[in-house]
Design a protein around this motif. Structure first.
Motif, short mmCIF file in Angstrom:
data_model
loop_
_atom_site.label_atom_id
_atom_site.label_comp_id
_atom_site.label_asym_id
_atom_site.label_seq_id
_atom_site.Cartn_x
_atom_site.Cartn_y
_atom_site.Cartn_z
N GLU A 76 0.83 -1.20 0.00
CA GLU A 76 0.00 0.00 0.00
C GLU A 76 0.87 1.26 0.00
OE1 GLU A 76 -3.69 2.02 2.52
OE2 GLU A 76 -2.75 0.18 3.22
N LYS A 77 1.91 1.24 0.85
CA LYS A 77 2.83 2.36 0.92
C LYS A 77 3.54 2.57 -0.42
CE LYS A 77 6.92 4.00 3.45
NZ LYS A 77 7.85 3.98 2.32
N GLU A 78 3.99 1.45 -1.02
CA GLU A 78 4.65 1.53 -2.31
C GLU A 78 3.71 2.08 -3.38
OE1 GLU A 78 7.87 0.32 -3.98
OE2 GLU A 78 8.21 1.30 -2.05
N GLN A 79 2.47 1.59 -3.35
CA GLN A 79 1.49 2.03 -4.33
C GLN A 79 1.20 3.52 -4.19
OE1 GLN A 79 -2.34 0.11 -4.06
NE2 GLN A 79 -2.80 0.49 -6.21
N ILE A 80 1.02 3.96 -2.95
CA ILE A 80 0.75 5.37 -2.69
C ILE A 80 1.94 6.22 -3.12
CG2 ILE A 80 0.40 7.09 -0.88
CD1 ILE A 80 -1.24 4.99 0.63
N GLU A 81 3.14 5.77 -2.77
CA GLU A 81 4.33 6.54 -3.10
C GLU A 81 4.53 6.61 -4.61
OE1 GLU A 81 9.10 6.43 -2.13
OE2 GLU A 81 7.67 5.81 -0.58
N LYS A 82 4.35 5.45 -5.28
CA LYS A 82 4.50 5.43 -6.73
C LYS A 82 3.44 6.30 -7.39
CE LYS A 82 7.90 2.47 -7.59
NZ LYS A 82 8.43 2.32 -6.24
N THR A 83 2.22 6.26 -6.86
CA THR A 83 1.14 7.09 -7.40
C THR A 83 1.47 8.56 -7.24
OG1 THR A 83 -0.52 5.39 -6.88
CG2 THR A 83 -1.32 7.63 -7.25
N LEU A 84 1.89 8.95 -6.05
CA LEU A 84 2.21 10.35 -5.80
C LEU A 84 3.36 10.82 -6.69
CD1 LEU A 84 1.97 10.57 -1.89
CD2 LEU A 84 0.32 11.36 -3.57
N LEU A 85 4.32 9.94 -6.91
CA LEU A 85 5.48 10.32 -7.70
C LEU A 85 5.18 10.37 -9.19
CD1 LEU A 85 8.28 8.33 -5.85
CD2 LEU A 85 7.88 10.80 -5.78
N SER A 86 4.12 9.69 -9.63
CA SER A 86 3.86 9.59 -11.07
C SER A 86 2.68 10.43 -11.54
CB SER A 86 3.63 8.12 -11.45
OG SER A 86 2.48 7.61 -10.77
N VAL A 87 1.85 10.95 -10.63
CA VAL A 87 0.68 11.71 -11.07
C VAL A 87 1.11 13.01 -11.75
CG1 VAL A 87 -0.90 10.79 -9.34
CG2 VAL A 87 0.46 12.81 -8.80
N GLY A 88 0.23 13.53 -12.59
CA GLY A 88 0.52 14.76 -13.32
C GLY A 88 0.50 15.99 -12.45
N ASP A 89 -0.23 15.95 -11.35
CA ASP A 89 -0.25 17.08 -10.42
C ASP A 89 1.02 17.09 -9.60
OD1 ASP A 89 -2.74 17.62 -11.37
OD2 ASP A 89 -3.83 16.99 -9.58
N GLY A 90 1.43 18.29 -9.19
CA GLY A 90 2.57 18.40 -8.30
C GLY A 90 2.18 17.96 -6.90
N VAL A 91 3.03 17.17 -6.24
CA VAL A 91 2.78 16.70 -4.88
C VAL A 91 4.01 16.96 -4.03
CG1 VAL A 91 2.22 14.74 -3.41
CG2 VAL A 91 1.20 14.89 -5.69
N ILE A 92 3.80 17.61 -2.90
CA ILE A 92 4.88 17.85 -1.93
C ILE A 92 4.39 17.39 -0.56
CG2 ILE A 92 6.32 19.57 -0.78
CD1 ILE A 92 6.15 21.29 -3.26
N SER A 93 5.25 16.61 0.12
CA SER A 93 4.94 16.16 1.48
C SER A 93 5.93 16.79 2.44
CB SER A 93 5.02 14.63 1.55
OG SER A 93 4.89 14.19 2.88
N THR A 94 5.43 17.24 3.60
CA THR A 94 6.31 17.86 4.59
C THR A 94 6.14 17.18 5.95
OG1 THR A 94 4.81 19.52 5.54
CG2 THR A 94 5.82 20.04 3.42
N ASP A 95 7.07 17.48 6.86
CA ASP A 95 6.87 17.05 8.25
C ASP A 95 6.04 18.10 8.97
OD1 ASP A 95 8.51 19.20 8.85
OD2 ASP A 95 10.26 17.98 9.38
N LYS A 96 5.89 17.97 10.27
CA LYS A 96 5.00 18.87 11.02
C LYS A 96 5.54 20.30 11.10
CE LYS A 96 6.93 17.62 15.57
NZ LYS A 96 6.57 17.06 16.89
N ASN A 97 6.83 20.48 10.79
CA ASN A 97 7.42 21.81 10.79
C ASN A 97 7.47 22.44 9.40
OD1 ASN A 97 8.07 21.85 13.62
ND2 ASN A 97 9.69 20.37 13.15
#
Length: 610
Positions: free
Chosen positions: A138-159
């Motif tokens: 599931e983690k791999e699928q989510i990560e691969k999806t986020l990395l391959s989608v046409g929209d820009g995706v940025i993930s941050t920590d709580k700071n």
């Protein structure tokens, strides 16, 4: 002290035998010397089968090397920490089912002969491994999806420090994850107001501190690291743990430049006239309502109408009519003030809104408009407009009534100017035809001359004679739409070219029908190529069904054409032309008109056009 020990040992044996843990003991060669009930039930072997086996018979091949090393260390007593005492491995049951287990081992040495035994306990972790695998996938699928989608995706920590960026995010921001990692998102996500270009206050604090989700589709610009600008739409959501605490944030954004540009184009087209780029009727109506306030008084209207547009469309084509409209629009654009609002509200109608403009100033603007338009020229055409104006001076006056007064004023002016304009247009069309067709000027005048003589010979009234002369002068006016290359072609026309030439009588009819002063003559122009025998065009009329003026023009037109030079033929002598008229009377021509023309016009007067 012995009794409690004996009691404890017995109960320990029972506990080992009956525990749900899989427990076994094996010698230094891996042969089973003891297996408990749970092991036998889970693995599917009987006690006799188990004692005939070694541990290597049950370990999964993929785990053989790891278990072999672990067993060796157990025998050597080298399992000194929790990492080496416990390993995860896999066993193959009798029914070939694979189970995963966490194995704990310890070495025992029999004192009498110092024989070594290894005691192992196993916890079945098959379900846990399945869950871990599912979570990993599931983690791999989510990560691969986020990395391959046409929209820009940025993930941050709580700071707000960046942990992940996909390719689209790298492309839009101009930052690579390697460079942006651990940098605060506000340092790379530079969003500005599209108009002022000022930096927009970051909304990410609301997400990271309050746990709010934001969605923003307003027009704003993302400035990339290289300075490129993109319209974007974005949304941000908090990442929370099982206790509901915010541990980070996911930002999703997309390049909406194409979408915004299309929306702006649609918005522009909804408010502007596509031909002139002036405001359209809807915008003008909305503007009147919006500007109808006390502070805009006096509020003036100038209402305009282009003279002769239908005539231009019918005679010179709609392309020329469009050029006429555009030329008036361009003239208006170039001379009005920045606060004035001008729009095209109908096919040939324009309206100017003049807030805070009194009657004297409005009159001056109207004069400038008339002067500017009169100085405009499209080929040989000079546009003409009729205009009227009205002013709202008091707050309680109806703005719509003021608009109606301006329109009425325009129509009053149009009555005065339209006749002059139409006559000008006819003169202009005649000149255009003469310029493009070398023989047109003399041809029409000669035909008019012959027609006048026939009319006199037939006893026409002065009015009838005047109408016939005007019709004869304009009989070929429809040729203004025919290409000059066809009119002046020296070779014989092809069938297709001849069909194109034939439309001139219908075009002439349309032109004259659109002008009140000439509409009564239009039918005679339409029929001047009909034949007595019904083989003419455009309607195939015959004999008395053809108008008298058309029959007269037919004879005069043919005689003039026969006796004049043309690009494609030499002129006939008068005798040759008379013989042709006689030959074709009763077929092409009205026989009575031919006889009158020959006997009472040509022979009687020995007619030669001076």
């Amino acid at each position: 002290m012995n009794k409690p020990f004996g009691f404890t040992e017995r109960h320990c044996r029972e506990f080992i035998e009956n525990t749900s843990e899989l427990i076994l003991c094996m010698d230094a060669k891996g042969r089973f010397v003891y297996v408990n009930r749970s092991w036998k039930e889970k693995m599917g072997y009987s006690e006799e089968e188990a004692y005939a086996m070694t541990i290597w018979d049950t370990i999964h091949p993929d785990h053989m090397s790891k278990c072999s090393d672990h067993f060796r260390k157990a025998c050597e007593g080298d399992l000194t920490d929790c990492c080496t005492r416990s390993i995860e491995t896999a066993f193959v049951c009798k029914d070939e089912k694979v189970i995963f287990a966490e194995m704990n081992s310890s070495c025992m040495i029999e004192k009498c002969d110092e024989e070594k035994f290894v005691m192992c306990s196993f916890s079945d972790i098959t379900e846990r491994k399945k869950l871990e695998e599912a979570l990993y996938l599931e983690k791999e699928q989510i990560e691969k999806t986020l990395l391959s989608v046409g929209d820009g995706v940025i993930s941050t920590d709580k700071n707000g420090r960046i942990l992940l960026m996909n390719k689209a995010a790298e492309s839009l921001t101009g930052w690579k994850l390697k460079s942006a990692s651990e940098i605060n998102i506000n340092d790379i996500y530079d969003v500005r107001d599209e108009t002022t270009k000022e930096k927009i206050v970051s909304p990410f604090e609301e997400v990271l501190q309050k746990g709010d989700q934001i969605n923003n589709s307003s027009h704003k610009l993302l400035i990339s690291k290289s300075g490129s600008e993109f319209y974007i739409e974005d949304s941000a959501a908090p990442i929370k743990d099982s206790m509901g605490n915010v541990t980070g944030m996911i930002l999703v954004f997309r390049d909406s430049t194409e979408k915004i540009e299309k929306l702006k184009q649609v918005e522009y087209l909804s408010l502007h006239d596509h031909m002139t780029s002036l405001y359209n009727r809807k915008y003008m109506q909305d503007s009147i309502k919006r500007l109808d306030t006390k502070r805009n008084l006096p509020f003036s209207f100038i209402y305009m109408d282009v003279n002769g547009l239908k005539l231009v469309n019918d005679s010179l084509g709609h392309d020329m009519g469009d050029k006429l409209i555009v030329s008036v629009a361009n003239a208006l654009k170039g001379m009005l003030r920045s606060d004035d609002i001008v729009g095209r509200i109908g096919g040939d109608e324009f309206l100017v809104l003049l807030p805070k403009t009194d009657i004297e100033s409005t009159e001056k603007v109207a004069e400038r408009i008339e002067k500017t338009v009169s100085e405009t020229k499209i080929d040989s055409l000079v546009p003409s407009i009729a205009l009227g104006y009205a002013v709202k001076t008091e707050d309680d006056q109806s703005i719509l009534e003021t608009l109606k007064r301006a329109e009425a004023s325009m129509y009053k002016a149009k009555l005065k100017s339209s006749k002059i304009m139409r006559n000008y247009m006819i003169e202009n069309l005649i000149k255009l035809l003469e310029d493009k067709y070398d023989v047109s000027k003399q041809h029409s005048k000669r035909v008019m001359y012959y027609c006048e003589k026939i009319a006199i010979a037939m006893g026409f009234t002065e009015k009838e004679t005047a109408d016939l002369k005007t019709t004869a002068l304009l009989h070929d006016i429809g040729e203004v739409v025919i290409p000059a290359s066809l009119l002046n072609k020296p070779e014989k026309l092809s069938e297709e070219e001849y069909e194109q030439i034939k439309i001139h009588s219908e075009k002439g009819y349309q032109i004259l029908k659109s002008i009140d002063e000439y509409s009564a003559l239009a039918e005679s122009v339409l029929q001047h190529h009909e034949r007595w025998d019904g083989k003419g065009y455009p309607e195939g009329l015959k004999e008395g069904d053809i108008l008298l003026h058309s029959r007269i023009i037919n004879v005069a037109d043919a005689y003039e054409a026969m006796t004049s030079e043309r690009p494609y033929k030499k002129a006939m002598t008068q005798k040759e032309a008379l013989d042709e008229l006689k030959k074709c009377r009763g077929e092409q021509f009205d026989p009575e008109i031919v006889n009158i023309f020959i006997e009472k016009v040509l022979l009687k007067n020995s007619l030669d056009l001076q």
